[in-house]
Write an enzyme that holds these catalytic residues in place. Structure first.
Site, PDB file in Angstrom:
ATOM      1  CB  CYS A 158      33.566 -55.777  -0.083  1.00 18.54           C
ATOM      2  SG  CYS A 158      31.820 -56.352  -0.209  1.00 18.54           S
ATOM      3  N   GLY A 215      37.752 -65.091  -9.612  1.00 20.46           N
ATOM      4  CA  GLY A 215      36.409 -64.851  -8.812  1.00 20.46           C
ATOM      5  C   GLY A 215      35.001 -65.387  -9.481  1.00 20.46           C
ATOM      6  NE  ARG A 216      32.450 -60.903 -11.523  1.00 22.80           N
ATOM      7  CZ  ARG A 216      32.099 -59.709 -12.207  1.00 22.80           C
ATOM      8  NH1 ARG A 216      31.032 -59.767 -12.567  1.00 22.80           N
ATOM      9  NH2 ARG A 216      32.987 -59.239 -12.777  1.00 22.80           N
TER      10      ARG A 216
END
Length: 336
Positions: free
Chosen positions: A111, A235-236
């Protein structure tokens, strides 16, 4: 499945004693991959999904937000991602996840958010591999279920230490490594370097998952080819279309593409909204859902004014009605 499998095939991925079918996973995204999104992704064929990042100390102390992030009802296998910078809390969080039914625990060392790295967690740990290994050892030693690790290429372009950390992590008992093809300093700028992930492939024999900029079957195949990874993580690109992960899994297994009709996509979006309302309550659930509602409506081809009304509504019944309308506004939505 052995490391460096063929791009196309029906292989499963072995994470210690846990085996997942297929080679496309939904990435853990803080504030995004809630249990509603994960349920939908699994129903449409995702190989596995990982919870939102959970702060290890808050989780153990019983924080309600952490409990919701780690929720896994209706998700099999249930994989919980934990983050932190203290071995004690990481071990205790892993124990709690196992006791709560998790099939695996994932450690977050990727992250890039300042609120995470400022606390010496997430990708900040790539600057202190000694601490990173102590956290890994504490987590692995606390549970019987497999532990996996997600990281970036390094902190910055001058310290691309993912291969070394991955090698040491495998020696410490990590069963699978995921690498996002950017450094922390890049955040999400530029393009993910899939070729750089190949250096991690050379360093380990456990399964490797490549992450970053995978937005469809062609990208997934190119990612596997460039990285030598065993699977991809989306992911996105899956926000607003969580069925994309299953579509990619099917393509990598050599299955013929079958377009998902408008009706099942609409039903999935409504199910996602209703799950959030049920878990969080009307007010908090609707506010949390807005990012998802906006993306669902955009991919459905809904006009801008409808999308605006959808994400500003404070009435769950109205939001549901607008979401249904979003999927019937544009016939081109079937090709989204």
């Amino acid at each position: 499945m052995s490391a460096g499998a063929d791009i196309l095939g029906t292989e499963s991925v072995s994470i210690g004693e846990l085996t997942i079918s297929g080679r496309a996973l939904l990435a853990p995204m803080s504030g995004v991959t809630d249990v509603g999104m994960r349920r939908v992704a699994m129903r449409f064929g995702a190989s596995a999904v990982i919870s939102e990042m959970v702060a290890s100390d808050d989780y153990v102390r019983g924080a309600e937000e952490s409990r919701l992030r780690a929720e896994g009802e209706g998700v099999t296998p249930h994989i919980v991602q934990i983050a932190g910078c203290e071995p004690y809390w990481m071990g205790e969080a892993a124990r709690l996840a196992e006791a709560s039914g998790a099939a695996a625990v994932d450690i977050n060392m990727g992250c890039p958010a300042k609120r995470v790295t400022g606390g010496y967690a997430g990708s900040a740990l790539m600057r202190d591999t000694s601490l990173a290994l102590r956290l890994i050892e504490a987590t692995v030693g606390a549970v019987r279920i497999p532990v996996t690790l997600k990281m970036r290429l390094g902190w910055d372009a001058a310290t691309l230490n993912a291969p070394d950390l991955a090698r040491q992590a495998q020696a410490a008992g990590i069963k699978l490594v995921t690498v996002h093809g950017r450094t922390r300093q890049q955040f999400y700028k530029g393009s993910a370097d899939w070729g750089a992930i190949a250096r991690v492939r050379e360093a380990i024999t456990i399964p490797l998952v490549a992450n970053g900029d995978c937005d469809g079957p062609e990208a997934a195949q190119a990612m596997l080819s460039a990285s030598g990874a065993d699977a991809v993580m989306i992911g996105r690109a899956a926000v607003g279309r969580p069925w994309l992960v299953g579509e990619i899994a099917g393509a990598l297994a050599g299955q013929a593409a079958t377009p998902i009709g408008l009706a099942p996509r609409k039903q999935a979006a409504i199910e996602h909204l209703e799950t959030l309302l049920g878990c969080m309550g009307a007010h908090a659930g609707l506010r949390h859902a807005r990012k998802h509602l906006s993306a669902y409506a955009q991919f459905a081809g809904a006009p801008e004014d409808l999308r605006l009304r959808l994400v500003t509504s404070d009435d769950p019944r109205q939001a549901k009605s607008l979401l249904e309308a979003a999927f019937s506004e544009n016939s081109l939505s079937q090709a989204a």
